[in-house]
Structure formats: structure tokens, C-alpha cells
Write a protein that holds these residues in place. Sequence first.
Motif, PDB file in Angstrom:
ATOM      1  N   UNK B  36      -2.628   4.956  -7.245  1.00  0.00           N
ATOM      2  CA  UNK B  36      -3.216   5.609  -6.086  1.00  0.00           C
ATOM      3  C   UNK B  36      -2.675   4.960  -4.819  1.00  0.00           C
ATOM      4  N   UNK B  38      -4.228   4.341  -0.968  1.00  0.00           N
ATOM      5  CA  UNK B  38      -5.341   4.474  -0.042  1.00  0.00           C
ATOM      6  C   UNK B  38      -4.759   4.436   1.367  1.00  0.00           C
ATOM      7  N   UNK B  42      -8.527   5.415   4.743  1.00  0.00           N
ATOM      8  CA  UNK B  42      -9.359   5.044   3.596  1.00  0.00           C
ATOM      9  C   UNK B  42      -9.527   6.129   2.550  1.00  0.00           C
ATOM     10  N   UNK B  43      -8.798   7.231   2.663  1.00  0.00           N
ATOM     11  CA  UNK B  43      -8.888   8.236   1.601  1.00  0.00           C
ATOM     12  C   UNK B  43      -7.924   7.886   0.475  1.00  0.00           C
ATOM     13  N   UNK B  44      -8.266   8.316  -0.745  1.00  0.00           N
ATOM     14  CA  UNK B  44      -7.438   8.040  -1.917  1.00  0.00           C
ATOM     15  C   UNK B  44      -6.537   9.231  -2.220  1.00  0.00           C
ATOM     16  N   UNK B  46      -3.945  10.354  -5.299  1.00  0.00           N
ATOM     17  CA  UNK B  46      -3.375  10.034  -6.600  1.00  0.00           C
ATOM     18  C   UNK B  46      -1.883  10.276  -6.540  1.00  0.00           C
ATOM     19  N   UNK B  91      -2.544   0.946   1.167  1.00  0.00           N
ATOM     20  CA  UNK B  91      -2.904   0.072   0.055  1.00  0.00           C
ATOM     21  C   UNK B  91      -2.626   0.829  -1.240  1.00  0.00           C
ATOM     22  N   UNK B  93      -2.865   1.090  -5.201  1.00  0.00           N
ATOM     23  CA  UNK B  93      -3.757   0.585  -6.244  1.00  0.00           C
ATOM     24  C   UNK B  93      -3.322   1.096  -7.605  1.00  0.00           C
ATOM     25  N   UNK B 107      -6.606  -2.945 -10.007  1.00  0.00           N
ATOM     26  CA  UNK B 107      -6.030  -4.201  -9.560  1.00  0.00           C
ATOM     27  C   UNK B 107      -6.443  -4.455  -8.117  1.00  0.00           C
ATOM     28  N   UNK B 108      -6.029  -5.601  -7.605  1.00  0.00           N
ATOM     29  CA  UNK B 108      -6.419  -5.999  -6.248  1.00  0.00           C
ATOM     30  C   UNK B 108      -5.720  -5.181  -5.169  1.00  0.00           C
ATOM     31  N   UNK B 109      -4.666  -4.465  -5.563  1.00  0.00           N
ATOM     32  CA  UNK B 109      -3.961  -3.650  -4.590  1.00  0.00           C
ATOM     33  C   UNK B 109      -2.781  -4.359  -3.982  1.00  0.00           C
ATOM     34  N   UNK B 111      -0.770  -4.177  -0.472  1.00  0.00           N
ATOM     35  CA  UNK B 111      -0.783  -3.586   0.875  1.00  0.00           C
ATOM     36  C   UNK B 111       0.642  -3.563   1.416  1.00  0.00           C
TER      37      UNK B 111
END
Lengths: 113, 115
Positions: B36, B38, B42-44, B46, B91, B93, B107-109, B111
Amino acid sequence: GDSVTQTEGLVTLTEGLPVMLNCTYQTIYSNPFLFWYVQHLNESPRLLLKSFTDNKRTEHQGFHATLHKSSSSFHLQKSSAQLSDSALYYCALGSSGSWQLIFGSGTQLTVMP
Amino acid sequence: GALVYQYPRRTICKSGTSMRMECQAVGFQATSVAWYRQSPQKTFELIALSTVNSAIKYEQNFTQEKFPISHPNLSFSSMTVLNAYLEDRGLYLCGARAGGQNTLYFGAGTRLSVL
């Protein structure tokens, strides 16, 4: 197609008050899976709650939610907000037909002292 | 418990260059991995779904030519952002799940900043 709606983009409340974050969904599948993820500042989303069972309350870390297929809802609630609850909350939809998760737009919860 | 390690956590690349991010599942077999992005809003989004021994499925607006993914075994997946530009910032993910399970563990992502 499938979708998730979180009506509140921003919720601000005082510590100690109850929390309710709305989540409704649309899906063509009869067996949806609903999730709440919480994302704190500069962190990745972390699973908070999940439910696959209609009308069954699920709880974790003081939060609870009940999947209601009749109203296509999975609202997140907590009886008393804490400062540490300030974060972004995402409702997400999955299904047995397609395991990909569809995320809502997120609700930023800010808890004030 | 199920853990997903993603690295690097943060990367800066020059416009037009490429960067690779990796994702490792610990404590379970990552049969499927979802990547994904972000956005800064802040929207995801895919990007793609990857299942071991199956074709990788890219979502609309994302292509293998731009975001090549490798998922060679049940514990590892990687994605590269080729020719990164400003619109690729965000970000990234990876979410992994075990076969027969419906929960994605993130996972932690990574950036990504693009100069």
C-alpha cells in the motif's frame, strides 16, 4: 465495488468522555471481515480489533466494536477516552471472496486534557 | 506472534532515481503480501497484491514497470519504486498475511521523500 465510509475526519474530545467512531461499509460479499487499525504519529497501522461474526462484540485495550450486518456497520467505541488514544483510526473491510483490505479514509481522534 | 519487518524506514532519493524496500515476515508464513501507499493526505492506495507462486496483481494506476515486486518465498517480499518523482512520495506499507487467515500485519513502513 466494495467501500468503507468513515464519516468523521476529525474527532476532538476531552479525556474521560466516551468515544464513538463511525464505520459503515458496502460489499457484495455475504461474509465480510471488518477491522479497526490504529496509527499513532510516525508509526505504521496496528491492528486494534477485528470481527467476522455478526452481532458479536469484540474488545481489545478498552475499545470495542460489534459487526452489524443488518446496518453494515462496525462502529468503534470506548467508554472513557485517554490522552494516549490520540491517533488515526482506520476501519477496513475484507472478505472471504477477496482478501485484500479496503480502508476507510480514517478518523483523526484527538483527546484533550 | 506475527511480526513484519520493513526496511528501510526512511529514504530520500533524487528525482528520477529508484529505491527498493523490503519486507520480512517473522513468526508466520507470508503467503500473501499487499503493498500500500499512504499519501500525505493519509489515504491508503493499494498498489498490488502478491501471492507466492501466483501472478502479482496490480491495481489501476500502478504497474509492474513502475513498481516491480518480488515475492520469492514465504518470508520475504520486496518492491522497487523506479524513476521516483514527487508524486511517488508517501509512506509505503507492506501487509502480510498467512494462508487461510484474513488479518494483515503491517510492517513499520518506508517513508519515501523525493528531492
